[in-house]
Design a protein around this motif. Structure first.
Motif, mmCIF file in Angstrom:
data_model
loop_
_atom_site.group_PDB
_atom_site.id
_atom_site.type_symbol
_atom_site.label_atom_id
_atom_site.label_comp_id
_atom_site.label_asym_id
_atom_site.label_seq_id
_atom_site.Cartn_x
_atom_site.Cartn_y
_atom_site.Cartn_z
ATOM 1 N N GLU A 270 -7.829 -4.735 5.989
ATOM 2 C CA GLU A 270 -6.461 -4.319 5.670
ATOM 3 C C GLU A 270 -5.517 -4.626 6.829
ATOM 4 O O GLU A 270 -4.409 -5.138 6.645
ATOM 5 C CB GLU A 270 -6.449 -2.816 5.373
ATOM 6 C CG GLU A 270 -5.116 -2.283 4.901
ATOM 7 C CD GLU A 270 -4.866 -2.513 3.419
ATOM 8 O OE1 GLU A 270 -3.685 -2.467 3.019
ATOM 9 O OE2 GLU A 270 -5.836 -2.752 2.681
ATOM 10 N N ARG A 297 4.836 -8.029 2.275
ATOM 11 C CA ARG A 297 3.753 -7.406 1.504
ATOM 12 C C ARG A 297 2.938 -8.461 0.759
ATOM 13 O O ARG A 297 1.713 -8.370 0.668
ATOM 14 C CB ARG A 297 4.334 -6.386 0.516
ATOM 15 C CG ARG A 297 4.809 -5.089 1.165
ATOM 16 C CD ARG A 297 5.061 -4.017 0.119
ATOM 17 N NE ARG A 297 6.177 -4.374 -0.749
ATOM 18 C CZ ARG A 297 7.439 -4.031 -0.534
ATOM 19 N NH1 ARG A 297 7.750 -3.325 0.547
ATOM 20 N NH2 ARG A 297 8.391 -4.371 -1.379
ATOM 21 N N VAL A 301 -1.099 -9.213 1.294
ATOM 22 C CA VAL A 301 -2.075 -9.171 0.206
ATOM 23 C C VAL A 301 -2.843 -10.492 0.123
ATOM 24 O O VAL A 301 -4.076 -10.504 -0.015
ATOM 25 C CB VAL A 301 -1.376 -8.867 -1.131
ATOM 26 C CG1 VAL A 301 -2.332 -9.075 -2.298
ATOM 27 C CG2 VAL A 301 -0.847 -7.441 -1.141
ATOM 28 N N ARG A 304 -5.276 -10.800 3.132
ATOM 29 C CA ARG A 304 -6.395 -9.872 3.004
ATOM 30 C C ARG A 304 -7.374 -10.332 1.927
ATOM 31 O O ARG A 304 -8.599 -10.327 2.137
ATOM 32 C CB ARG A 304 -5.848 -8.486 2.657
ATOM 33 C CG ARG A 304 -6.934 -7.423 2.560
ATOM 34 C CD ARG A 304 -6.365 -6.057 2.261
ATOM 35 N NE ARG A 304 -5.881 -5.944 0.875
ATOM 36 C CZ ARG A 304 -4.614 -5.767 0.536
ATOM 37 N NH1 ARG A 304 -3.661 -5.707 1.470
ATOM 38 N NH2 ARG A 304 -4.259 -5.648 -0.727
ATOM 39 N N ARG A 305 -6.838 -10.751 0.792
ATOM 40 C CA ARG A 305 -7.710 -11.197 -0.297
ATOM 41 C C ARG A 305 -8.459 -12.467 0.093
ATOM 42 O O ARG A 305 -9.644 -12.626 -0.229
ATOM 43 C CB ARG A 305 -6.878 -11.449 -1.557
ATOM 44 C CG ARG A 305 -6.401 -10.169 -2.239
ATOM 45 C CD ARG A 305 -5.583 -10.495 -3.469
ATOM 46 N NE ARG A 305 -5.125 -9.282 -4.160
ATOM 47 C CZ ARG A 305 -4.292 -9.276 -5.172
ATOM 48 N NH1 ARG A 305 -3.799 -10.429 -5.648
ATOM 49 N NH2 ARG A 305 -3.938 -8.131 -5.736
#
Length: 313
Positions: A270, A297, A301, A304-305
């Motif tokens: 994260e 944001r 995302v 992180r993915r």
């Protein structure tokens, strides 16, 4: 440049209106000779960007040098632990399973490049030469630290070119060309792209702001390099060129258990996304604009993915 993409060989009414003369070489030697003889000529392969500029009245080249008939740049070969990719490879060709087994992230970017007519016409070299911030292949190439083999006039070269009399070759990092640190010289074009074969997980993801194919609002290319215990990540579409969050890469690589199944704590995953987002989408004054927060944001995302998928592949 290799080519702001145009249909394989600029033929038909659009091309004739776009330029006063069209040359269709069948080898890199002939292409270099044509570009040397006509300094104002524009090399063109798939034309997906160039013809849009022509039709919009933004560009009217005096001459075109079509690259669609040069077979030597339409395939790839293995060379010293690398893949030497021809600049004329289309997105459609790179999206096939055999290529995906070789360089998965680049294949994923090629499949995401747009509708079939774009994938069938657009080329790897054109994506690089156009240097559009939304180019899907660019963050992948940056993360892979790919090298460009530039072919031009001069003495015979050895770096994957035809090596015939009258041509030479040199190599530059793709990131240098995209950042404007090195430019193509008169008579030069992108002949090949040298990509290391890491035999390790790699991921491409993008957000388009719409359902289905579309231009990226943000994208990420991420590769693991277990031999060097490294993570390489590049963020596309949020700046004029792909951005490498080097500190975030080094930080998260130091936390990965490289000897125990490449595990990483969820909170570290994260934090990596937030670290990448803060590095690539910085504040632009106070208060931070809603659009900046939304983009940050989105990048968090995606990063992180991408790392999560790479670690579990």
């Amino acid at each position: 440049m290799h080519a702001p993409d145009s249909p394989q060989g600029p033929q038909g009414p659009q091309a004739s209106h776009a330029a006063q003369s069209v040359t269709l070489p069948v080898s890199l030697d002939e292409a270099v000779a044509a570009l040397t003889a006509m300094p104002a000529a524009v090399p063109v392969a798939g034309g997906t960007d160039l013809m849009a500029a022509v039709n919009a009245g933004l560009l009217r080249p005096a001459a075109l040098v079509g690259l669609g008939r040069i077979n030597e740049i339409r395939g790839w070969q293995y060379q010293d632990g690398h893949a030497l990719l021809g600049a004329g490879l289309t997105h459609a060709r790179m999206g096939r399973p055999d290529f995906a087994a070789l360089i998965p992230a680049l294949a994923a970017a090629a499949r995401a490049a747009g509708p079939p007519q774009i994938r069938n016409a657009g080329t790897l070299g054109g994506n690089i030469a156009s240097a559009a911030p939304t180019g899907d292949a660019l963050p992948v190439l940056a993360a892979l630290e790919a090298m460009l083999v530039i072919v031009g006039p001069g003495e015979p070269g050895t770096a994957g070119t035809a090596g015939s009399a009258g041509t030479s070759s040199r190599e530059i990092p793709v990131s240098h060309l995209l950042a404007g640190r090195e430019m193509l010289r008169p008579g030069e074009l992108i002949g090949f792209v040298r990509v290391p074969l890491l035999h390790a997980p790699q991921v491409f993801l993008k957000a388009t702001g719409r359902t289905g194919p579309g231009r990226a609002v943000a994208s990420v290319g991420l590769v693991l390099d277990p031999a060097r215990r490294g993570v390489r990540c590049a963020i596309g579409a949020v700046a004029p060129m792909p951005l490498r969050p080097l500190e975030a890469e080094q930080w998260v690589a130091s936390l990965i258990d490289w000897d125990g199944g490449r595990s990483l704590a969820p909170e570290a995953l994260e934090a990596f996304g937030e670290y990448v987002a803060a590095a690539c989408v910085p504040d632009q004054g106070e208060p931070v604009a809603p659009g900046v927060l939304h983009l940050r944001r989105m990048v968090a995302v995606l990063a992180r993915r991408a790392l999560g998928r790479a670690l579990t592949s």
